[in-house]
Enzyme design. Structure first.
Site, PDB file in Angstrom:
ATOM      1  N   GLY A  57       0.817  -1.406   0.139  1.00  0.00           N
ATOM      2  CA  GLY A  57      -0.129  -0.092  -0.011  1.00  0.00           C
ATOM      3  C   GLY A  57       0.745   1.321  -0.058  1.00  0.00           C
ATOM      4  O   GLY A  57       1.722   1.346   0.862  1.00  0.00           O
ATOM      5  N   ILE A  62       7.618   2.328   4.142  1.00  0.00           N
ATOM      6  CA  ILE A  62       8.524   3.350   4.015  1.00  0.00           C
ATOM      7  C   ILE A  62       8.483   4.631   3.138  1.00  0.00           C
ATOM      8  O   ILE A  62       8.573   5.738   3.747  1.00  0.00           O
ATOM      9  CB  ILE A  62       9.835   2.680   3.665  1.00  0.00           C
ATOM     10  N   TYR A 213      21.031 -15.620 -18.346  1.00  0.00           N
ATOM     11  CA  TYR A 213      20.249 -14.718 -17.160  1.00  0.00           C
ATOM     12  C   TYR A 213      20.032 -15.363 -15.865  1.00  0.00           C
ATOM     13  O   TYR A 213      19.632 -16.377 -15.738  1.00  0.00           O
ATOM     14  CB  TYR A 213      19.026 -14.327 -17.679  1.00  0.00           C
TER      15      TYR A 213
END
Length: 334
Positions: A57, A62, A213
């Site tokens: 959210g 932070i 990769y």
């Protein structure tokens, strides 16, 4: 150098400060010196794109806390966001708590060079000064994907987007530092994950090689690029006599949605990790220390960890690799 964590910055009603941070949700403020409020009186752009992780959210965590504390202490916050709706959720929450706060929301997607150019053009057209740029975006461990510009997604988002954004805003920062007589600062949020980059460090001729990769090595490569970018900026600023510093840092191990592509690791981080990983307030302490604290004035080309100068990998200290990455990045954005 160390910095206590958790309490708010000293408030200064007399001077408005503006800064620019571009970040995904990995940031918050430590306790800072009372002299801080007089240090930056112009611009900070703070950007974040929580919608890279749909389940995180934007009105919590932070990113939102950082914007809240910055606005609380008189900073004019310009939030550069991938999702305008997410950014507006944060803005409304800040204004509800602090009605006098000055918060703007602008759209920016670091994975798109077109979006970065549009953002920089719109920002510069407002003729706002700029003292501080925090490049704090990050995607981690994504499956092999190419960006809109045909570049491996983690390298495109975590490095090239920041490189181009910095490049386009740099003249503004130089002018602001000169006119205001206040040191400008560029902070690249890297990670200890840079130590897990590919063996050669940066795969210049194989950036888009899918057959070899590794999602985590590619993340390490992009975070190594963040450090090398800051180091080369610092070298160029010193050479040109520009009053801007550039540093990089490891924010600490934090519970975020960065590991959502690795379900087992993500589960362990969100359960057992709560016992050892940093919370939101602790997670961004080093970022804010390096970005704002007077003790870091004049310090440039360093890598910080836990609000102290740290020791990155040998590749991260390679000046020739940094120069090569600079030239390679210029080619990609041209």
């Amino acid at each position: 150098m160390s910095s206590p964590i958790g309490t708010a910055l000293p408030h200064n009603k007399k001077k408005k400060k503006r800064f620019l941070l571009y970040f995904f949700p990995i940031l918050i403020l430590p306790t800072l010196s009372p002299t801080l409020s007089a240090m930056y009186k112009h611009n900070l752009i703070m950007g974040f794109s929580d919608d890279y992780w749909p389940d995180s959210g934007a009105s919590s965590g932070i990113g939102a806390e950082t914007a809240r504390v910055l606005a609380l202490h008189g900073v004019h916050v310009v939030m550069a966001v991938r999702s305008l709706s997410s950014g507006n959720v944060v803005k409304e929450a800040i204004l509800k708590e602090t009605p006098a706060a000055k918060v703007d929301v602008m759209e920016l997607d670091l994975a798109s060079m077109e979006s970065v150019r549009k953002f920089a053009s719109e920002y510069n057209s407002r003729e706002l000064p700029l003292n501080l740029l925090i490049n704090n975006a990050g995607v981690m461990g994504t499956p092999f994907t190419l960006s809109q510009d045909g570049i491996e997604l983690q390298f495109a988002t975590n490095h090239i987007g920041h490189f181009l954004l910095t490049h386009l805003l740099l003249e503004n920062m130089k002018n602001t530092a000169r006119d205001s007589k206040i040191e400008g600062r560029i902070v690249n949020v890297s990670s200890q994950g840079h130590m897990f980059a590919y063996r050669e460090g940066i795969r210049f001729d194989r950036i888009n090689e899918q057959s070899e990769y590794s999602s985590l090595a590619a993340y390490g490569q992009s975070k190594l690029a963040n450090i090398l970018h800051a180091n080369e900026l610092a070298r160029r600023f010193k050479e040109d006599g520009v009053d801007i510093t550039a540093n990089s840092l490891h924010p600490g191990s934090i519970i975020t949605n960065l590991l959502r592509y690795h379900s087992i690791i993500d589960f362990l981080a969100r359960t057992l990790g709560k016992l050892v990983l940093k919370n939101a307030q602790q997670g961004a302490a080093t970022t804010c220390y390096v970005a704002l604290h007077p003790d870091v004035k004049g310090v440039s080309g360093k890598y910080f960890d836990n609000s102290n100068i740290g020791n990155p990998s040998s590749k991260a200290k390679d000046a020739e690799l940094a120069k090569k990455l600079w030239d390679f990045s210029l080619q990609l954005i041209s």
